[in-house]
Design an enzyme around this catalytic site. Structure first.
Site, short mmCIF file in Angstrom:
data_model
loop_
_atom_site.label_atom_id
_atom_site.label_comp_id
_atom_site.label_asym_id
_atom_site.label_seq_id
_atom_site.Cartn_x
_atom_site.Cartn_y
_atom_site.Cartn_z
CG ASP A 1 -2.20 -4.25 -0.68
OD1 ASP A 1 -2.88 -4.41 0.35
OD2 ASP A 1 -1.88 -3.14 -1.13
CB CYS B 1 -0.91 -0.01 1.22
SG CYS B 1 -1.86 1.53 1.43
#
Length: 289
Positions: A202, A195
Site C-alpha cells: 500500500d 496489507c
C-alpha cells in the site's frame, strides 16, 4: 493480526443482486491493541473512503455511474473490509433506483449498520469539473531530507519510533527549531506498508501538522516513515501508529496526521487523526489517486 472474511480469497464470486450482507466489519480494537497507546485518543478523526466504480440502474434499466465518498468517524467500533465493500457496491449494479438520493441513502444505511456508527455518503457526478477536485499537500516535502546523509537506510520489519530521536548530525536545513505558537507542516510521498491479509503493498502520501516545543528533525522523521516499508497494517492502523508515536515523542499541543493512499480495486482510503476535531482538514484527493 488475524483477519477472516473474503479479502484474502484468490477467486471471488461477484454478486449480481443487492447484497448488504456482503459487507464485512473488522474491529478497530485489533489494530489499536497492537499500538498499545491511549485508544481514546485515536478515536478523534475521520476515515475518508473514495470509490470510483459506483453504478446502478435507473427506472428505465439504464446504467448510471458516479463517484462516491464515505466519511467514517474514527470513533466507530469497526472498519469495513475493503474487498467486501467493493463486492457490496458491485451488488447494486443491476438494482433499480428512482433517484441518486435513494442510492445515497441506501448505502449510508447499510454502511452505518455494518460499522455501528453514522457514515456520511456523498455522490459526485462525472460531468462536474468541481467533483472530487485534485489537491496538493501543504507544507514542505521532506523526501530529500536524507540526501546529504552518508548512512544507508536499513529495511525494518516494524515501525521504529526510536528513529525520531536519532543522534546522527544532519545538515542545519534539516533540523528545525519549531515555534510553539506555529505548527510545523510537512508531507512525504514515501509512505509504504503492506496489507496484513494479502501482503500487497500500500502506497500513500503522509501529511503532518504539529505544534511542539521540541526541535523537529526532518531527516529523523523521514527515517521513521521509511521504517513502515515492510510493516503489515491496515491504512487506519498505520496512521494511528504514527499519531501515537509523534504524540509520545514530541508531546505536541496540536497534532494532525493524515494519509492519502493510492487506489486499489477502484477504492482509495484516506485516514486522518487529530488531537482536536477543530483541526480536522477538508477531505481531498491527490494526483496519484
Amino acid at each position: 493480526m488475524s483477519i477472516h472474511g473474503i479479502l484474502g480469497e484468490q477467486t471471488t464470486d461477484y454478486p449480481t443482486e443487492y447484497s448488504p450482507e456482503t459487507l464485512y466489519p473488522i474491529a478497530r480494537s485489533m489494530g489499536r491493541d497492537v499500538i498499545g497507546w491511549h485508544a481514546d485518543k485515536l478515536t478523534v478523526g475521520v476515515d475518508w473512503w473514495q470509490a470510483f466504480e459506483l453504478s446502478w440502474l435507473n427506472l428505465q434499466g439504464i446504467s448510471q455511474v458516479a463517484m462516491v465518498r464515505f466519511s467514517i468517524p474514527a470513533s466507530s467500533p469497526f472498519i469495513v473490509e475493503s474487498k467486501s465493500l467493493k463486492l457490496y457496491l458491485n451488488s447494486i449494479n443491476f438494482t433499480e433506483f428512482a433517484s441518486w438520493n435513494d442510492v445515497q441513502a441506501l448505502i449510508a444505511k447499510d454502511l452505518s449498520a455494518c460499522l455501528q456508527a453514522e457514515v456520511q455518503v456523498e455522490l459526485f457526478t462525472l460531468n462536474d469539473a468541481a467533483s472530487l477536485l485534485i489537491a496538493q499537500p501543504t507544507g514542505i516535502c521532506i523526501d530529500d531530507a536524507l540526501a546529504g546523509s552518508t548512512g544507508k537506510i536499513a529495511l525494518t520489519e516494524h515501525p521504529d519510533a526510536s528513529l525520531l530521536s536519532n543522534d546522527e548530525t544532519e545538515a542545519s536545513s534539516e533540523r528545525v527549531a519549531n515555534n510553539s505558537n506555529q505548527p510545523y507542516v510537512f508531507y512525504s510521498n514515501l509512505l509504504r506498508s503492506n496489507c496484513p491479509v494479502t501482503n500487497q503493498p500500500d502506497w500513500g502520501t503522509l501529511a503532518v501538522s504539529i505544534t511542539t516545543d521540541k526541535t523537529f528533525n526532518n531527516a529523523n522523521m523521514l527515517r521513521y516513515i521509511l521504517s513502515f516499508r515492510q510493516h503489515n497494517g491496515f491504512h487506519e492502523q498505520c496512521v494511528e501508529q504514527i499519531f501515537a508515536d509523534l504524540s509520545q515523542y514530541y508531546q505536541p499541543s496540536e497534532l494532525m496526521v493524515r494519509a492519502w493512499y493510492t487506489r486499489r480495486g477502484g477504492i482509495d482510503i484516506n485516514p486522518c487523526r487529530v488531537s482536536d476535531m477543530a483541526l480536522l482538514p477538508a477531505p481531498s484527493r491527490l494526483i496519484r489517486q
